[in-house]
Enzyme design. Structure first.
Site, PDB file in Angstrom:
ATOM      1  N   GLY A   6       0.861  -1.127  -0.017  1.00  0.00           N
ATOM      2  CA  GLY A   6       0.192  -0.005  -0.215  1.00  0.00           C
ATOM      3  C   GLY A   6       1.138   1.635   0.090  1.00  0.00           C
ATOM      4  O   GLY A   6       2.224   0.947  -0.094  1.00  0.00           O
ATOM      5  N   ASN A   7       0.372   2.529  -0.158  1.00  0.00           N
ATOM      6  CA  ASN A   7       1.118   3.995   0.500  1.00  0.00           C
ATOM      7  C   ASN A   7       0.352   4.749   1.650  1.00  0.00           C
ATOM      8  O   ASN A   7      -0.294   4.062   1.687  1.00  0.00           O
ATOM      9  CB  ASN A   7       1.198   4.499  -1.019  1.00  0.00           C
ATOM     10  CG  ASN A   7      -0.276   4.327  -2.045  1.00  0.00           C
ATOM     11  OD1 ASN A   7      -0.749   5.610  -1.289  1.00  0.00           O
ATOM     12  ND2 ASN A   7      -1.092   3.680  -2.688  1.00  0.00           N
ATOM     13  N   ARG A   8       0.574   5.664   1.706  1.00  0.00           N
ATOM     14  CA  ARG A   8       0.266   5.960   2.332  1.00  0.00           C
ATOM     15  C   ARG A   8      -0.125   8.028   2.336  1.00  0.00           C
ATOM     16  O   ARG A   8      -0.796   8.706   3.174  1.00  0.00           O
ATOM     17  CB  ARG A   8       1.686   7.570   3.401  1.00  0.00           C
ATOM     18  CG  ARG A   8       2.368   6.517   4.035  1.00  0.00           C
ATOM     19  CD  ARG A   8       3.458   7.526   4.243  1.00  0.00           C
ATOM     20  NE  ARG A   8       4.845   6.520   4.936  1.00  0.00           N
ATOM     21  CZ  ARG A   8       4.710   5.922   6.113  1.00  0.00           C
ATOM     22  NH1 ARG A   8       3.896   6.357   6.850  1.00  0.00           N
ATOM     23  NH2 ARG A   8       5.901   5.376   6.393  1.00  0.00           N
ATOM     24  N   SER A   9      -1.396   7.144   0.642  1.00  0.00           N
ATOM     25  CA  SER A   9      -1.885   8.004   0.730  1.00  0.00           C
ATOM     26  C   SER A   9      -3.046   8.345   1.853  1.00  0.00           C
ATOM     27  O   SER A   9      -4.301   7.019   1.758  1.00  0.00           O
ATOM     28  CB  SER A   9      -3.109   8.014  -0.795  1.00  0.00           C
ATOM     29  OG  SER A   9      -3.674   8.594  -1.372  1.00  0.00           O
ATOM     30  N   ALA A  38      -3.545   7.838  -5.468  1.00  0.00           N
ATOM     31  CA  ALA A  38      -2.311   7.190  -5.447  1.00  0.00           C
ATOM     32  C   ALA A  38      -1.995   5.841  -5.969  1.00  0.00           C
ATOM     33  O   ALA A  38      -2.511   5.333  -5.280  1.00  0.00           O
ATOM     34  CB  ALA A  38      -1.259   7.160  -3.732  1.00  0.00           C
TER      35      ALA A  38
END
Ligand code: C5P
Length: 233
Positions: free
Chosen positions: A29-32, A97
């Protein structure tokens, strides 16, 4: 009072960060947080638009009132949902993102550690560039807006990268956000520049540091100026 300049328009917005599964319980995943995309959707609805909000994973945010919310998980799901929404959208905004890569395979069962076998190596495969695809498939008059998170100071970094990205992706407008040093991601404020394909991004409009709703308002101002010449669909 807010202008009702998006009345009669359908806008499709993606928000949040995709999650790409490794097995039934794990993902990349990512931090968006989804905050900028949600703010875009809220402000567009307030200005009269019919809004489809395609949301990948977000922070615990209240969904904006009066929008059609479609929840997705992976980049491939987001692509399907945006393609569908884009069929009738006057404006398409890719604020999500999207993971550039996904695990090449998803294990059917939870991946276990074992003393007899070597540790697993994750092979990644590239996700499609959804923004670039939407540009290729757009119909005449449809506006496509992208976002770019770039590091560095103005001319030296973000603007130069932003102009190259605007050309590469082929979108009509590109919001370039300065990131790094605690900027843009997971915070309430945002800043950057708005580039337009009309002049190849030569004249960057500054988006001063402010709330994400303020940045959203400036983007919709620019969109609605371009839509003046396009009859509502
Ligand atoms: O190339 P980069 O990831 O910096 O581009 C960012 C823009 O492209 C954003 O608008 C993002 O939503 C979109 N994007 C996409 N599909 C990808 C990666 C990014 O649509 N696979």
């Amino acid at each position: 009072a807010l202008p009702r300049d998006l009345e009669g328009r359908h806008v499709a917005i993606s928000a949040g960060g995709t999650r790409e599964p490794l097995d039934p319980v794990r993902f990349l995943g990512n931090r968006s947080s989804g905050r900028q995309g949600f703010a875009l959707a809220r402000v567009a609805a307030q200005r009269g638009a019919t809004v489809t909000l395609v949301a990948a994973h977000t922070a615990d945010l209240d969904p904006p009132a009066g929008v059609d919310l479609v929840r997705v998980g992976t980049a491939l799901e987001l692509r399907e949902a945006m393609r569908e929404a884009a069929k009738t959208a006057d404006v398409v905004v890719m604020a999500a993102a999207v993971a550039d890569f996904r695990p090449a395979t998803t294990a059917e069962h939870k991946i276990k550690k074992s003393d007899d076998r070597p540790d697993p190596v994750v092979e990644l495969t590239r996700n499609p560039d959804i923004l670039a695809e939407l540009v290729v498939h757009r119909f005449p008059g449809q506006l496509v807006v992208g976002f770019a998170a770039e590091t560095g100071d103005a001319e030296a970094g973000p603007l130069e990268h932003g102009r190259a990205k605007l050309a590469r992706k082929g979108c009509d407008l590109l919001v370039v956000n300065a990131v790094g040093d605690g900027q843009a991601f997971e915070v309430e404020h945002n800043s950057g520049w708005l580039l337009s394909a009309e002049d190849g991004g030569a004249s960057a409009t500054e988006l001063p540091l402010g709330g994400k709703a303020e940045l959203a308002a400036l983007l919709w101002d620019a969109v609605s100026k371009k839509l003046e010449y396009v009859p509502p669909g």
